[in-house]
Write a protein that holds these residues in place. Structure first.
Motif, PDB file in Angstrom:
ATOM      1  N   PRO A 116     -12.261  -7.016 -15.315  1.00  0.00           N
ATOM      2  CA  PRO A 116     -13.266  -7.038 -16.382  1.00  0.00           C
ATOM      3  C   PRO A 116     -12.740  -6.639 -17.757  1.00  0.00           C
ATOM      4  N   SER A 117     -11.460  -6.359 -17.896  1.00  0.00           N
ATOM      5  CA  SER A 117     -10.910  -6.027 -19.212  1.00  0.00           C
ATOM      6  C   SER A 117     -10.777  -7.279 -20.069  1.00  0.00           C
ATOM      7  N   PHE A 118     -11.072  -7.140 -21.331  1.00  0.00           N
ATOM      8  CA  PHE A 118     -10.836  -8.148 -22.361  1.00  0.00           C
ATOM      9  C   PHE A 118     -11.558  -9.482 -22.127  1.00  0.00           C
ATOM     10  N   PRO A 119     -12.882  -9.441 -21.919  1.00  0.00           N
ATOM     11  CA  PRO A 119     -13.634 -10.688 -21.815  1.00  0.00           C
ATOM     12  C   PRO A 119     -13.753 -11.366 -23.183  1.00  0.00           C
ATOM     13  N   GLY A 120     -14.203 -12.604 -23.179  1.00  0.00           N
ATOM     14  CA  GLY A 120     -14.437 -13.325 -24.429  1.00  0.00           C
ATOM     15  C   GLY A 120     -13.265 -14.183 -24.846  1.00  0.00           C
ATOM     16  N   ARG A 121     -13.387 -14.752 -26.030  1.00  0.00           N
ATOM     17  CA  ARG A 121     -12.443 -15.749 -26.543  1.00  0.00           C
ATOM     18  C   ARG A 121     -11.033 -15.236 -26.800  1.00  0.00           C
ATOM     19  N   THR A 122     -10.884 -13.947 -27.040  1.00  0.00           N
ATOM     20  CA  THR A 122      -9.600 -13.436 -27.523  1.00  0.00           C
ATOM     21  C   THR A 122      -8.945 -12.487 -26.517  1.00  0.00           C
ATOM     22  N   GLY A 123      -8.935 -12.851 -25.262  1.00  0.00           N
ATOM     23  CA  GLY A 123      -8.396 -11.984 -24.222  1.00  0.00           C
ATOM     24  C   GLY A 123      -6.940 -11.605 -24.424  1.00  0.00           C
ATOM     25  N   ILE A 124      -6.108 -12.551 -24.810  1.00  0.00           N
ATOM     26  CA  ILE A 124      -4.689 -12.261 -25.008  1.00  0.00           C
ATOM     27  C   ILE A 124      -4.512 -11.337 -26.210  1.00  0.00           C
ATOM     28  N   GLU A 125      -5.147 -11.681 -27.319  1.00  0.00           N
ATOM     29  CA  GLU A 125      -5.043 -10.859 -28.524  1.00  0.00           C
ATOM     30  C   GLU A 125      -5.568  -9.444 -28.276  1.00  0.00           C
ATOM     31  N   ASP A 126      -6.684  -9.332 -27.551  1.00  0.00           N
ATOM     32  CA  ASP A 126      -7.282  -8.022 -27.290  1.00  0.00           C
ATOM     33  C   ASP A 126      -6.374  -7.167 -26.415  1.00  0.00           C
TER      34      ASP A 126
END
Length: 186
Positions: free
Chosen positions: A112-122
């Motif tokens: 569940p870490s870093f959901p959404g469009r920017t998972g790699i960047e986050d």
């Protein structure tokens, strides 16, 4: 023979991985259609080259998301599974009701870490040492559905988006097809 529909919005590297993996008819899976929300996206040319029927739509041509999704549902042939492979839209109740527990998504982080469009960047901004790739069922939330498969990817101290993203994509290109095959084998 099992059938899938692939939804994508961009270059289509995961679509290409799926067509390559399932190009062997002995695997017993056929890509019945590509659905794309950008008529000029490179994935559309990849689908044409692979002789996969394409349905494109511009969401702005419809009164609302429900109407656009109703058009998608009407256009789709019968499929066993819907595979979101870089489809950059959140699905609504119309799609979820049409394919309950039969829509899977690929996400470039260990949910569940870093959901959404920017998972790699986050993941990079947070400073994790390990990130990865997740395949999960789609529900009404954002990247909140039940996790099906995950594969870790080490983050190097010198990594930037430009160096980490290709390694994430390499894992995606293996994890997504093998997970889809396993789901359809059940």
């Amino acid at each position: 023979m099992k059938t899938i529909a692939v939804f994508a919005s961009g270059t289509g590297s995961n679509f290409a991985a799926l067509t390559e993996f399932f190009g062997d008819e002995r695997r017993g899976v056929r890509i019945a259609m590509l659905v794309c929300d950008h008529k000029d996206a490179p994935v559309v040319a990849k689908a044409h080259a692979a002789n996969v029927p394409v349905f494109t739509l511009n969401y702005r041509d419809y009164a609302n998301k429900a109407a656009a999704e109703a058009a998608i549902v009407a256009a789709l042939p019968p499929v066993d599974l819907v595979v979101l492979a870089g489809f950059m839209r959140i699905l609504g109740p119309t799609m979820l009701a049409a394919f309950p527990q039969r829509i899977v998504n690929l996400h470039p982080a260990l949910l569940p870490s870093f959901p959404g469009r920017t998972g790699i960047e986050d993941a990079l901004a947070y400073g994790v040492r390990v990130t990865g790739v997740t395949v999960h069922y789609v529900d009404a939330g954002v990247d909140s559905g039940t996790i099906i498969a995950q594969e870790p990817v080490r983050v190097l101290p010198t990594d930037s988006f430009a160096t980490l993203a290709p390694r994430i994509h390499q894992v995606e290109h293996i994890l997504l097809p093998t997970t889809v095959a396993a789901l359809l084998a059940d």
